[in-house]
Design a protein around this motif. Structure first.
Motif, short mmCIF file in Angstrom:
data_model
loop_
_atom_site.label_atom_id
_atom_site.label_comp_id
_atom_site.label_asym_id
_atom_site.label_seq_id
_atom_site.Cartn_x
_atom_site.Cartn_y
_atom_site.Cartn_z
N ILE A 616 5.23 0.75 -4.81
CA ILE A 616 4.12 0.65 -4.06
C ILE A 616 4.12 -0.68 -3.42
O ILE A 616 4.42 -1.73 -4.25
N ILE A 617 4.03 -0.90 -2.12
CA ILE A 617 3.73 -2.16 -1.50
C ILE A 617 2.59 -2.49 -0.88
O ILE A 617 1.81 -1.18 -0.42
N ASN A 618 2.37 -3.57 -0.36
CA ASN A 618 1.23 -3.88 0.48
C ASN A 618 1.66 -3.43 1.94
O ASN A 618 2.70 -3.59 2.33
N CYS A 619 0.80 -2.69 2.70
CA CYS A 619 0.92 -2.48 4.03
C CYS A 619 -0.21 -2.22 4.90
O CYS A 619 -1.11 -1.59 4.46
N GLY A 620 -0.26 -3.07 5.88
CA GLY A 620 -1.44 -3.00 6.63
C GLY A 620 -2.65 -3.56 6.18
O GLY A 620 -2.83 -4.64 5.22
N ARG A 621 -3.53 -2.74 6.17
CA ARG A 621 -4.90 -3.06 5.29
C ARG A 621 -5.20 -2.43 3.80
O ARG A 621 -5.90 -2.46 3.19
N GLY A 622 -3.96 -1.53 3.54
CA GLY A 622 -3.76 -0.81 2.18
C GLY A 622 -2.52 -1.03 1.72
O GLY A 622 -1.70 -1.89 1.67
N HIS A 623 -2.15 0.23 1.26
CA HIS A 623 -0.86 0.31 0.39
C HIS A 623 0.06 1.42 0.95
O HIS A 623 -0.56 2.49 1.62
N ALA A 624 1.36 1.47 0.74
CA ALA A 624 2.32 2.52 0.96
C ALA A 624 3.09 2.39 0.21
O ALA A 624 3.34 1.79 -1.00
N GLY A 625 3.77 3.73 -0.22
CA GLY A 625 4.83 4.04 -1.21
C GLY A 625 6.16 4.43 -0.63
O GLY A 625 6.22 5.01 0.23
N PHE A 626 7.41 3.94 -1.17
CA PHE A 626 8.49 4.23 -1.02
C PHE A 626 9.03 5.34 -2.05
O PHE A 626 9.27 4.66 -3.40
N VAL A 627 9.65 6.54 -1.84
CA VAL A 627 10.36 7.38 -2.78
C VAL A 627 11.57 7.06 -2.74
O VAL A 627 12.35 7.03 -1.85
N VAL A 628 12.29 6.78 -3.86
CA VAL A 628 13.60 6.08 -4.21
C VAL A 628 14.24 7.08 -5.20
O VAL A 628 13.47 7.85 -6.04
N GLU A 629 15.64 6.70 -5.29
CA GLU A 629 16.27 7.50 -6.29
C GLU A 629 16.28 6.94 -7.70
O GLU A 629 16.16 7.59 -8.70
N GLU A 630 16.29 5.50 -7.85
CA GLU A 630 16.32 4.87 -8.98
C GLU A 630 15.80 3.36 -8.82
O GLU A 630 15.94 2.86 -7.77
N LEU A 631 15.05 3.16 -10.09
CA LEU A 631 14.63 1.66 -9.81
C LEU A 631 15.58 0.82 -10.64
O LEU A 631 15.80 0.95 -11.47
N ILE A 632 15.94 -0.16 -9.91
CA ILE A 632 16.89 -1.21 -10.74
C ILE A 632 16.15 -2.27 -11.27
O ILE A 632 16.44 -2.83 -12.15
N GLY A 633 15.46 -3.05 -10.38
CA GLY A 633 14.41 -4.29 -11.06
C GLY A 633 14.81 -5.36 -9.95
O GLY A 633 15.32 -5.42 -8.91
N ILE A 634 14.23 -6.60 -10.49
CA ILE A 634 14.15 -7.80 -9.70
C ILE A 634 15.44 -8.54 -9.89
O ILE A 634 15.93 -8.79 -11.07
#
Length: 680
Positions: A616-634
């Motif tokens: 989930i990311i900040n986008c415009g005046r709200g949020h949006a989500g990116f569907v991915v295959e795998e979460l790796i980390g920071i």
């Protein structure tokens, strides 16, 4: 003109039978640019307050002298000749023979424009036309007729102002209980042989003490181009009434109308007299900020350090992966863990130190704007003063330079659209002079730069009507105040009634927002009718080394700057819905649009319906989500630019070499979300 190498070591440029070391040429250009910027800043301040010219004339003279000397070494004789003429002008000002009036300031600023443009070219190939400037500078000293000569010769000198060393001498003298006097002789315009009278009087005065300073200087006395002669006298004791009378009644040329004497009053608790003006404080800057001890470092050397740091960060990340794959119970791995912690600390310190090399105070950006404001204000017939707040705030040099165009446009808009005409401001009870403030402050890993004017504010109704007329919105659009304000960032949008050289084409604000998005930044607008408008630009301190949330899509690793990452979650397929051709995830009380990055980039992979990773990311005046295959980390990554020939380069902010040896692509996540979801 041709270039060649001597013994394969130094590149030499041959021009007009002179040989110039190109490294020396580069240093000349860098130093001269800084000196010209400084000269312009002083001239703009004198234009606002003419009394300060004598306070800074020594510095202006030094600038002209330095450029004259260095241009002579380079072989730019035309520049040397012009600077010599400017030296003559400043010398006349210093000796009380000339004042920098509006005509002189306009000419000098026009010269700095022309000279600055010359420095931007290949100065070894394009000659500088100095003759036209020499002629105009000489014309400044010519009198139009005999009446002008009479009036100018009778004009009084500016108040005597002392250098820091002279002020310190006076204060020390007074602290010892001794006395300081100012003596002045006033002459009629017709008087002849005033220099002989002054020299005889000086010889007489030295019977009473030490003459610390004269205006004009003693070597300039024979020129006789002065209406008054002033001096500072240091005495061991107070002059009694008889002694003072002997001075004021001393028999001088009949053309001397008056000899006056007064005790010099200086507040010993301060470094300068109360009447002294401080150019830097009046501009929101500080003198030490221009005279601080700095080391010039070539950008290539800085980039080399940054690249080496990137390699070290890659090594650190590789060790981290190795450690995670090992068996932590063994003593070997325990020792390895301790060493890894030390490496992390060392890298963090090196990272901060290396990044400091690229950090500059925003004052280095701000100092180019006073002249821009002056030129626009004069073109529009308005009175505008520019103020600085938070000029010590630091920002990455490349980031700051990327903001120059945006700030320039916002300043143009503030003066053109925001600041009212002087008569209109007076009718509203405002100061006829408009005020624009450039401010800067740090907020965590971001810097916020503000452009504030005290003008009329945004006309929201006019914006709405123009948006209706152009089809941006319809009559049924129910927009909040912020949504109406955001319409000004639409491509082609402008409320100007006519197109001018300054504004009206509707391309500026759109470009401002687009450039900010490329810098992972954003803009906010605050406005109040009749009171003014503030534009707040929020950008990262640097984009060279950042933290990025890494994800995998179809075997490719992507990074999303953590500054806009809200959270990473795992959802199920039944929680995703399709509405109007878009994927939607509902999370009370918010509906979040989704972008399937695998489909977007055409990187197929097998998805597990029961575990769908989403960022989930900040986008415009709200949020949006990116569907991915795998979460790796920071991960800490160093961004490298990519080839702009790539068709989708605007969707990729850069690339990074990861700890596992693979290449990660850093997403321009805002651009992707807006393009795919049509978010405004």
């Amino acid at each position: 003109m041709k270039a060649f190498q001597i013994k394969g070591m130094i590149t030499i440029t041959e021009r007009n039978n002179n040989f110039v070391d190109e490294e020396l040429l580069s240093a000349f250009i860098t130093e001269t640019r800084e000196q010209i910027e400084r000269l312009v800043l002083i001239l703009l301040q004198i234009e606002q307050n003419n009394e300060v010219q004598t306070e800074f004339i020594d510095e202006m003279f030094r600038i002209a002298h330095n450029i004259k000397g260095s241009s002579g070494v380079i072989g730019l004789t035309s520049v040397t000749d012009v600077m010599h003429e400017i030296e003559n002008l400043f010398s006349a000002v210093r000796n009380g023979q000339h004042l920098l009036d509006g005509r002189a300031i306009d000419l000098l600023i026009s010269f700095t424009d022309d000279f600055s443009s010359f420095l931007e070219q290949d100065i070894t190939a394009v000659p500088f036309d100095g003759n036209k400037w020499i002629e105009q500078l000489k014309n400044l000293s010519k009198k139009e007729d005999a009446q002008d000569r009479k009036e100018q010769s009778a004009s009084p000198l500016s108040p005597m102002l002392l250098s820091a060393e002279e002020k310190a001498k006076i204060q020390s003298w007074q602290q010892e209980g001794k006395k300081v006097y100012e003596i002045e002789i006033a002459f009629t315009p017709e008087v002849k042989l005033r220099s002989a009278s002054v020299l005889i009087f000086l010889r007489f005065i030295r019977n009473y003490g030490i003459v610390l300073k004269t205006t004009p200087a003693e070597e300039e006395i024979p020129y006789e181009n002065y209406a008054t002669f002033q001096m500072v006298l240091l005495t061991e004791k107070e002059l009694d009434a008889e002694e003072q009378n002997a001075i004021t009644t001393y028999p001088i040329n009949e053309g001397a109308t008056k000899i006056s004497i007064r005790e010099w009053e200086v507040n010993v608790n301060k470094n300068t007299p109360a009447q002294s003006h401080d150019l830097y404080q009046m501009n929101g800057l500080n003198e030490n900020q221009f005279t601080s001890h700095t080391i010039r470092v070539e950008s290539e050397r800085i980039d080399k350090v940054i690249n080496q740091l990137g390699e070290l960060i890659t090594l650190k990340t590789s060790l981290s992966h190795l450690y995670k794959n090992g068996y932590e119970g063994k003593s070997t791995w325990e020792n390895f863990s301790a060493l890894l912690q030390e490496l992390n600390q060392a890298v963090s310190k090196l990272q901060m130190s290396a990044m400091d090399l690229r950090m500059i105070p925003v004052r280095q950006l701000f100092t180019r704007f006073p002249k821009i404001v002056r030129d626009i204000a004069k073109q529009l017939g308005k009175k505008v003063e520019l103020h600085f707040v938070g000029a010590d705030t630091e920002i990455d040099k490349h980031m700051g330079e990327s903001l120059i165009d945006a700030l320039t446009h916002l300043l143009r808009n503030a003066i053109d659209h925001g600041i009212e005409d002087p008569k209109e401001r007076e009718a509203q009870g405002k100061d006829p002079t408009g005020h624009v403030t450039l401010s800067a402050r740090q907020e965590g890993s971001f810097i916020v730069i503000g452009v504030t004017d005290d003008g009329r504010g945004l006309n929201l109704e006019k914006i709405r009507k123009k948006a209706l007329a152009t089809g941006l919105i319809n009559e049924n659009s129910n927009l909040s105040q912020k949504e109406i304000i955001n319409l000004i960032f639409s491509p082609g949008f402008s409320t100007a009634d006519r197109v001018s050289e300054i504004s009206g084409r509707g391309v500026g604000m759109d470009v401002v927002l687009t450039n900010l998005k490329k810098l992972q930044g954003d803009i906010d607008v605050l406005t109040e009718p009749g009171q003014g408008t503030t534009f707040l630009l929020k950008v990262p301190l640097t984009l060279a080394i950042i933290q990025s949330f890494m994800v995998k899509v179809g075997g490719q690793i992507f990074g999303i700057p953590v500054t806009d990452v809200v959270q990473s979650i795992i959802i199920k397929e039944e929680e995703i819905h399709e509405v109007g051709g878009h994927l939607i995830y509902y999370r009370y009380p918010e509906t979040i649009p989704l972008v399937h990055l695998g489909e977007f980039f055409r990187f197929p992979y097998t998805q597990k319906d029961e575990r769908i990773p989403v960022v989930i990311i900040n986008c415009g005046r709200g949020h949006a989500g990116f569907v991915v295959e795998e979460l790796i980390g920071i991960e800490d990554i160093m961004i490298k630019p990519i080839n702009e020939a790539i068709s989708e380069h605007n969707l990729i902010a850069g690339a990074a070499l990861l700890g596992n040896g693979k290449i990660g692509l850093i997403l321009n996540h805002q651009q992707i979300a807006q393009q795919e979801l049509e978010i405004q």
